[in-house]
Every structure is written in C-alpha cells, then in structure tokens.
Design a protein around this motif. Structure first.
Motif, short mmCIF file in Angstrom:
data_model
loop_
_atom_site.label_atom_id
_atom_site.label_comp_id
_atom_site.label_asym_id
_atom_site.label_seq_id
_atom_site.Cartn_x
_atom_site.Cartn_y
_atom_site.Cartn_z
N LEU A 1 5.63 -7.01 4.94
CA LEU A 1 6.30 -8.26 4.98
C LEU A 1 6.61 -8.88 3.60
O LEU A 1 7.80 -9.49 3.30
N LYS A 2 5.73 -8.27 2.47
CA LYS A 2 5.90 -8.56 1.08
C LYS A 2 7.17 -7.96 0.71
O LYS A 2 8.19 -8.37 0.03
N ARG A 3 7.23 -6.76 1.23
CA ARG A 3 8.84 -6.31 0.96
C ARG A 3 9.88 -6.64 1.49
O ARG A 3 11.05 -6.88 1.05
N ILE A 4 9.74 -6.95 2.66
CA ILE A 4 11.13 -7.79 3.42
C ILE A 4 11.30 -9.04 2.43
O ILE A 4 12.52 -9.32 2.16
N GLU A 5 10.47 -9.88 2.08
CA GLU A 5 10.52 -11.05 1.41
C GLU A 5 11.10 -10.80 -0.02
O GLU A 5 12.37 -11.32 -0.32
N LYS A 6 11.02 -9.64 -0.57
CA LYS A 6 11.54 -9.08 -1.86
C LYS A 6 12.85 -8.94 -1.68
O LYS A 6 13.80 -9.41 -2.58
N VAL A 7 13.20 -8.10 -0.56
CA VAL A 7 14.58 -7.58 -0.24
C VAL A 7 15.39 -8.88 -0.02
O VAL A 7 16.66 -9.07 -0.45
N LYS A 8 14.97 -9.91 0.73
CA LYS A 8 15.64 -10.93 1.29
C LYS A 8 16.09 -11.81 -0.01
O LYS A 8 17.38 -12.34 0.17
N GLY A 9 15.32 -11.87 -1.15
CA GLY A 9 15.60 -12.83 -2.10
C GLY A 9 16.39 -11.97 -3.31
O GLY A 9 16.78 -12.71 -4.32
N SER A 10 16.63 -10.66 -3.06
CA SER A 10 17.48 -10.03 -4.12
C SER A 10 18.52 -9.10 -3.53
O SER A 10 18.34 -8.00 -2.80
N ARG A 11 19.65 -9.51 -4.04
CA ARG A 11 20.82 -8.75 -3.60
C ARG A 11 20.79 -7.28 -4.11
O ARG A 11 21.33 -6.68 -3.32
N SER A 12 20.40 -7.31 -5.43
CA SER A 12 20.46 -6.02 -5.86
C SER A 12 19.32 -4.92 -5.20
O SER A 12 19.69 -3.71 -5.22
N GLN A 13 18.13 -5.41 -4.69
CA GLN A 13 17.42 -5.08 -3.97
C GLN A 13 18.21 -4.38 -2.54
O GLN A 13 18.01 -3.20 -2.07
N ARG A 14 18.78 -5.06 -1.96
CA ARG A 14 19.52 -4.87 -0.73
C ARG A 14 20.61 -3.99 -0.96
O ARG A 14 20.68 -2.88 -0.17
N GLU A 15 21.19 -3.78 -2.02
CA GLU A 15 22.21 -2.97 -2.49
C GLU A 15 21.69 -1.76 -2.50
O GLU A 15 21.99 -0.30 -2.33
N VAL A 16 20.27 -1.38 -3.53
CA VAL A 16 19.90 -0.14 -3.43
C VAL A 16 19.36 0.29 -2.08
O VAL A 16 19.61 1.62 -1.84
N ILE A 17 18.83 -0.27 -1.30
CA ILE A 17 18.62 0.22 0.06
C ILE A 17 19.80 0.70 1.00
O ILE A 17 19.69 1.74 1.58
#
Length: 67
Positions: free
Chosen positions: A16-32
């Motif tokens: 859940l923490k990782r999901i919230e982090k990814v939701k708030g960060s476009r760069s994190q989503r891009e990396v994934i």
C-alpha cells in the motif's frame, strides 16, 4: 497461523505504501513502465543483455591476449 497473518499484514502495508508513492510520482510510474514493459522513448536504443546468473565465473577484466 497468527504469525502468517502478521507477515501478510506487513506485506500488505508495504504494498500500500508503494502504491501511494507511485500514485503521487509520475517519474516512479515511468520507471515501472519502462522496466516492466520494456518501453523506450523515440530515438532511444534499448540493449538487452543476457542474464548473468547463468555463469558462476566472472568475466575477465581484460580480454585474453591483451596486456
């Protein structure tokens, strides 16, 4: 069984923490996306190297015959 439940609860909280982090960060989503889907941008070249885990011996530092 209680120990298993506690471990699952910890795992769920981490996810859940990782999901919230990814939701708030476009760069994190891009990396994934780039990692999981092997996505590249226009004019980028992607190199796919063989998995190094097949060999237990490290590659030599210099090619044989080169001094």
């Amino acid at each position: 069984m209680e120990r298993d439940n506690a471990e699952l609860e910890r795992t769920n909280q981490e996810m859940l923490k990782r999901i919230e982090k990814v939701k708030g960060s476009r760069s994190q989503r891009e990396v994934i996306v780039r990692d999981k889907l092997k996505y590249t941008l226009p004019n980028e070249t992607q190199f796919v190297l063989p998995d190094g885990s097949k060999s237990d011996t490290p590659a030599p530092a210099t090619p044989p015959g080169v001094k």
